[in-house]
Structure formats: C-alpha cells, structure tokens
Design a protein around this motif. Structure first.
Motif, short mmCIF file in Angstrom:
data_model
loop_
_atom_site.label_atom_id
_atom_site.label_comp_id
_atom_site.label_asym_id
_atom_site.label_seq_id
_atom_site.Cartn_x
_atom_site.Cartn_y
_atom_site.Cartn_z
N PRO A 215 0.79 -1.23 0.00
CA PRO A 215 0.00 0.00 0.00
C PRO A 215 0.83 1.28 0.00
N GLU A 216 2.12 1.19 0.33
CA GLU A 216 2.95 2.40 0.37
C GLU A 216 3.29 2.93 -1.03
N ILE A 217 3.16 2.09 -2.07
CA ILE A 217 3.44 2.54 -3.43
C ILE A 217 2.33 3.47 -3.89
N GLN A 218 2.73 4.70 -4.20
CA GLN A 218 1.75 5.72 -4.60
C GLN A 218 1.60 5.84 -6.11
N LYS A 219 2.72 5.63 -6.82
CA LYS A 219 2.72 5.76 -8.28
C LYS A 219 3.50 4.61 -8.89
N GLN B 17 2.78 -3.37 -25.28
CA GLN B 17 1.74 -4.36 -25.06
C GLN B 17 0.50 -3.74 -24.41
N ARG B 18 -0.61 -4.41 -24.57
CA ARG B 18 -1.82 -4.02 -23.87
C ARG B 18 -1.74 -4.59 -22.45
N ILE B 19 -1.73 -3.74 -21.46
CA ILE B 19 -1.59 -4.16 -20.08
C ILE B 19 -2.62 -3.45 -19.22
N ASN B 20 -2.82 -3.98 -18.03
CA ASN B 20 -3.72 -3.33 -17.08
C ASN B 20 -3.05 -2.08 -16.51
N MET B 21 -3.75 -0.96 -16.54
CA MET B 21 -3.26 0.29 -15.96
C MET B 21 -4.26 0.76 -14.91
N GLU B 22 -3.83 0.78 -13.67
CA GLU B 22 -4.69 1.16 -12.55
C GLU B 22 -4.90 2.68 -12.56
N PRO B 23 -6.13 3.16 -12.75
CA PRO B 23 -6.37 4.61 -12.80
C PRO B 23 -5.92 5.30 -11.51
N GLY B 24 -5.25 6.44 -11.67
CA GLY B 24 -4.79 7.21 -10.52
C GLY B 24 -3.46 6.76 -9.96
N ARG B 25 -3.06 5.54 -10.31
CA ARG B 25 -1.79 5.02 -9.80
C ARG B 25 -0.77 4.81 -10.92
#
Length: 681
Positions: A234-238, A247-255
């Motif tokens: 949880p400490e990772i902010q970005k 590649q097409r990958i999952n990108m977490e919005p806001g992070r």
C-alpha cells in the motif's frame, strides 16, 4: 615459489608432475603483461604500484583525501576524512562534505568537452543499437527527476526500479541521485513474491517498471508481476510503466502512468536543479539474492561509494578518453551498479549497455558487439566464458577482436581452462586479464591484477588495490602462514564499504554477519590463501569448503580440475552427508556440446582429480546434468545443489527459486539424481 615467468609467455606450473601434456596444459597458467597493454597503463610499473600502495596503508586518510579531491567534485569540503569502528560497526567518510552523484556522472562532463560524446550505447535484445550522448543523458535524467518531484518524491524517499536492461534503468538511477532520492533496483528476474518482499521492506513510494522485458527472445511479463506484488504494497503511490514492447496491459487509474507520457508533459522542464547531499547520504539499497529468510538490503552511500568505483574503474580497467568499455552485467546487481553505470559515467567513458544473453541469436553475440563498437575493455563472468567455450573457438576467431586491451572477470574465481581460453582465443595473448575479487558489501574491487604491470596467475585474484588491507586468519584466530588456507578478512575500512542493512534499527545482523566472527576485522565470508608473491587465491565461500575425513578442501580447486577435462564444460562441487568421511564430495558435471556420457567417464574424471589434487579429492558421486541452476547474473545457486545432493527431492523444500533463469532445470536435476547412500555407495 614458482619460477618468474618470461614476458609474454604462458608458464606452466613447474611443480606439477605429469606425463600427460594435455593435462599439464590445463594446470595453473602464468602470463606477463605485454607492451601492447603496458605502454598505455596509468600505473607504469610494479614499483609505482608498491609505492602508492604503501602510502595508502601507512596514511590511509591522507591518501583517500587526495583521491577524493582528484576524482570527485565537491560542493562543500569535508571537515574530517574518516570516523570508524569495527567493534560497533559504523563508518563515515568525508564527514560534512557535500556532493551529488548525478552531477559527477553527467553535469561536469558537459563542461569538459564531452557534451556530444557517447555516454553509452544500448544493444537491444533484437540487436538494434542506439547511442545516448552525455547531453542526451542530462536531458532525460532531468525530465525524469522533475516527474518524480511532481509526485512529491525528494531527499530520502525510496524509489523502486523493476526494469529490464533498457536505457530507462540508467535514467532512473541517476534521476533519483539527482534529487537525493534513494533507489533500490529489484532484479527483473525476481518473482512477484520476491518483488513484494523488497517493496515492503524498502518502504518505496514509487515503482518504475515496464510492460514486459525481453531477454534471449523470451518475454518476461513484468507489469503483471508488479500488479500481483502491489496487492500487498500500500505504500506505493505511483507506478511508472516503460512501454518496452507496446503491449496491452492493465493500468490502474490514478496510480499507473506511462513513462513516455510523463516525461513529455508540458510542465516537465529539461533542467532539474541538483540536490547537494552529505557524503554519507544513502545512494541506493541493493538486496542480496538467493538466501533464505529476510532479504538483506545492503546500503551504500554517496561520496565514499562513488570514489571507490571511480578510482578502481580507472586503474583496473585502464580506461582512457576514447575507449569503449563493455560490461555484460545486469544493472540489478552490484557489478551493474558499480562498473556498468556509476564507475564509467563518473569518468566520462563510453559504455555498452547490453540487453540479452551471450548465446542469442547465436554464440557470436558478444564478439559481434566488440567488433562493431571497437570495444577496448570487456568485463564478464566465468560462467559466460565457459558457456561460450562450449561452442568452440571458431566463432570468436571469426571476428576482429583486435581492439581489446583489458579482459575482466567477475563473480567467482576463473578456472584455468576458462582463463587460458579467454587469454588465448579472445585476448590473442596480448590483453591483460583482471580477475576481480569484491562483493556487494565492498562496493568496489578489492583484489585484482593491474593491467600492464602485474604477472597474471590464472585462478589467483591478485594483489590488493590501494587502501585495501587484507589478512588471512585461521580458525584459531591467528594470521595464516604463507600458503595456508584461512578466512579472508580486512583490517581497515575503505570508502565504499557498506554502511549496514536497510530497515534494521540496531544493525545487529550486520554486525553478526561481518564483524563478530573475527572481532576487530571485517570478515568477507570467503576462504583464501596468500602465496609467496603476495597474491591472494580465493577458495570460495567458507560454507563451500569441504571437510572430507578431516581434510579441508576448496570446491573451486576440485571444480578447476574437473573443468580441465576436454569433455567437461562446467562443474559444481558440493558436500553431502557421509557416514565414514563426515562429508562426501558430490560433483555435478555439464558436458561440452557433442560429448556423450560414457561408462568410463567417472573413472576418467576421478583419475584426473587424483592426478591434479590427490585421492582425497576424488568425488564420491558424479552426476551428469544438462544445465546448472543459475541466476540471470550468472550466479550458481549452490544451496539448491547441496540440498539435492543431500537427498531433497521435493522442490518446495529448496527455498526461493525466483532468481533462476529457468526453474525447470532444478526439476531435471532432481529427476536425474543417482541413488546415493550416506556412505557414498
């Protein structure tokens, strides 16, 4: 004592008696440096080395102060050169001095006529080349520094880097250093679990990774592994994602954000002011790999570390202004930190940054790079050399390697057979070989042979570098006699010594590991011997020493004998419980291409061991395998081999395998293990 060798001639060990010339040929080899190397050497004679070395140990503070003034730029001077204590281990070099690694590696070169000089040449896995000048490096580092600052990252914050061997890994290291952030590179071969553990322990706030890595044509899904690890971080902010393969990958919005989009933002400037930091400010955390239990986050600081890498890089690789230097290491290990990034860039040298493996798309990959770029210094590991030897001498002989002047070896003692091949086939008997001994914890080379002035002895590390004060101590806590095996220790600190382990308040484990076994000394964990000429011979880790019927034997010595066989490409020797001897000798053997294991192979190899070492060193078990378990940096995972030799057949009991190039290798070794009783029968 061996007879003094003639200039430019390989001398066999005159004490070895054998009627078999092929086997004598594979014994310890000596060679004198040639004029081709010595005419350019920074240290022009052995007497000069001896004078400088004597000065460095008689007045270490005066010596290192002079070197710090010569090699580094200081924004503010130091008030005291050194404060230290081996009993309650702590070290402070250049107390009160302020500097910055990014400035020393980039900015000062822009004012010294190197603005348009190549800082490094990237060789991609697809065999594409791209040149980055010092000016280009400056701009890219500044932009990334400003991106990190826009996230609130500043002095003392930790940034984790989980990248393949792409240029962005260098940009990220220097961007952190520029703003006083602390980087921790997590090797891209680690699993999601290993990544998670290191992110949690380092308390990193930002992770820089890639969609995937590419190595030897194989894709490594880094972002997928990062996503799995981040479920418990949880400490990772970005999370900054380099689009290596688009590649097409999952990108977490806001992070999650893309690297190329962030550095191109309109508010991101091309210049970033330097954060001048104290000499003792942490530069990076590097976690050791392959051990069980909690990872050790080795901490290296700014001033002393950069001085150590700068001075050793100059004198040991004998680099000059127009040289091209090629280190094959991954930046995720200490060799990559010290002698791929920080050492070369601090001196304004042009380096090759390599993504790939030495045998892809064929075993001529290294030789092609050396020929195309006119490489002058080539630094690699014995495991890579032995791997390439398996493919014969025709490939390297078909390339123009005449630009080479210094050949370096790192990671383990290089066995005589590999040394001879390296010297004769790659170096054409003209180049000096520097077989460097050092550790993650030392930060810099400690023992080696300086090019152009020192006799080279295959399998011997060589003489101590300036300011390094080794001592071999017996188990009885006495200094070992000449020729007597013992434990390699250090009497006095050097500038790049590790300052401790990250996230451990009282540093108890640091003290217990390095300073408690031999009070008053730094204990390296290695076994060694000093010969009549003052050369140090490393025998491997102390826990790799064998105690067979009360006789202490080094695994390196037995492996060197096995590797001298014309049938053997590589070997690994470990112990296993033996009812009669206490410890038996278990030898894993990799045969050369085209060689089939015959019924008489064990007898022939045992006979070779008897000839070269004696009957006491004869292996109880010879286990022929296709491959040995290694990390992507080429490190042999002996703990796995020891457990298998001792009878472990459940892969779950072998510990963390995430650093291995191929975990399937372990399964194959287990399946092919011969039945062995505790009596060795």
């Amino acid at each position: 004592m061996f007879s003094p060798p003639m200039r430019g001639v390989i001398i066999k060990d005159p004490n070895l008696q054998s009627s078999n010339q092929d086997q004598v040929e594979e014994s310890i080899l000596f060679a004198e440096p040639t004029e081709y190397v010595s005419e350019l050497s920074w240290i022009n004679s052995l007497d000069t080395y001896k004078e400088m070395y004597q000065r460095s140990i008689e007045d270490p503070e005066g010596f290192w102060a002079e070197q710090a003034e010569e090699f580094l730029y200081w924004k503010e001077p130091w008030s005291k050169v050194l404060e230290w204590d081996f009993e309650d281990p702590h070290f402070s070099w250049f107390v009160g001095g302020k500097t910055n690694v990014s400035y020393n590696c980039i900015d000062r070169h822009l004012h010294d006529g190197r603005r348009n000089k190549a800082a490094f040449i990237w060789e991609s896995d697809e065999r594409h080349s791209k040149v980055y000048t010092y000016q280009s490096l400056y701009t890219r580092v500044c932009r990334l520094s400003n991106v990190l600052k826009s996230y609130g990252i500043g002095k003392g914050d930790v940034v984790a880097i989980f990248l393949p061997m792409v240029p962005e890994i260098v940009f990220a290291m220097l961007a952190c250093a520029r703003i006083g952030a602390i980087h921790t590179i997590i090797f891209s071969g680690f699993s999601a679990e290993a990544l998670r553990d290191r992110l949690q322990q380092s308390h990193a706030k930002v992770l820089i990774t890639a969609d995937s890595g590419l190595r030897g044509g194989r894709i490594n899904p880094l972002k997928n592994m990062a996503d799995a690890a981040l479920l418990e971080c949880p400490e990772i902010q970005k999370v900054i994602v380099v689009s290596r393969l688009q590649q097409r990958i999952n990108m977490e919005p806001g992070r999650d954000v893309y690297y190329h989009e962030e550095v191109a933002r309109k508010d991101i400037k091309r210049h970033c002011d330097i954060e001048w930091v104290d000499a003792e400010h942490p530069l990076f955390i590097l976690y050791t790999s392959g051990s069980t239990g909690r990872p050790k986050g080795v901490v290296h600081t700014t001033g002393g570390y950069l001085l150590g890498t700068s001075i050793t890089f100059k004198y040991i690789f004998d680099t000059h202004e127009d040289d091209v230097y090629f280190c094959t290491a991954d930046a995720g290990w200490i060799t990559g930190h010290s002698y791929l990034v920080y050492g070369p860039l601090s001196l304004g040298v042009t380096s090759v940054l390599f993504e790939g493996v030495p045998t892809y798309p064929d075993a001529g990959r290294f030789w092609d790079i050396i020929e195309r770029h006119g490489v002058n210094q080539f630094y690699t590991a014995p495991t890579a050399i032995r791997s390439l030897m398996r493919h014969g001498s025709e490939l390297p002989l078909s390339y123009d390697l005449s630009s080479l002047r210094v050949l370096g070896s790192v990671g383990e003692p290089i066995n005589p057979a590999a040394w001879k091949w390296f010297y004769r086939v790659v170096g054409k008997e003209r180049c000096s070989i520097a077989d460097t001994w050092w550790q993650t914890e030392t930060g810099m080379h400690m023992i080696t042979t300086l090019p152009g002035i020192m006799t080279m002895k295959s399998s011997a590390a060589g003489l101590p570098f300036f300011g390094v004060q080794p001592i071999v101590i017996t188990s009885e806590q006495k200094e070992a006699e000449i020729g007597e095996d013992g434990h390699l220790c250090m009497k006095y600190p050097w500038p790049s010594i590790a300052r401790g382990f990250w996230d451990e308040v009282d540093n108890t484990r640091f003290k217990e590991t390095y300073f408690s076994p031999f009070p008053g000394y730094y204990f390296t964990g290695d076994a060694a011997m000093k010969d009549e000429d003052g050369y140090y011979w490393l025998k491997g880790r102390v826990d790799d020493m064998l105690n067979v019927s009360g006789h202490r034997l080094g695994t390196a010595e037995i492996e060197a004998a096995l590797n001298s066989s014309p049938d053997v490409a590589e070997s690994a020797v470990v112990s296993f419980p033996h009812d009669i001897k206490g410890e038996g000798i278990y030898a894993y053997i990799v045969l050369k291409d085209g060689i089939v294991a015959s019924d008489d192979l064990p007898a022939r190899l045992s006979g070779l061991i008897r000839l070269k070492i004696g009957p006491i060193a004869r292996p109880d078990v010879i286990h022929v395998v296709d491959e040995l378990p290694k990390t992507r940096s080429g490190k042999l995972m002996r703990r796995i081999l020891r457990k298998i030799a001792s009878g472990t057949t459940d892969i779950k009991e072998l510990g963390d395998l995430s650093t291995l190039v191929d975990e399937d290798v372990v399964e194959m070794i287990i399946k092919s293990r011969p039945k062995v009783s505790s009596s060795g029968d």
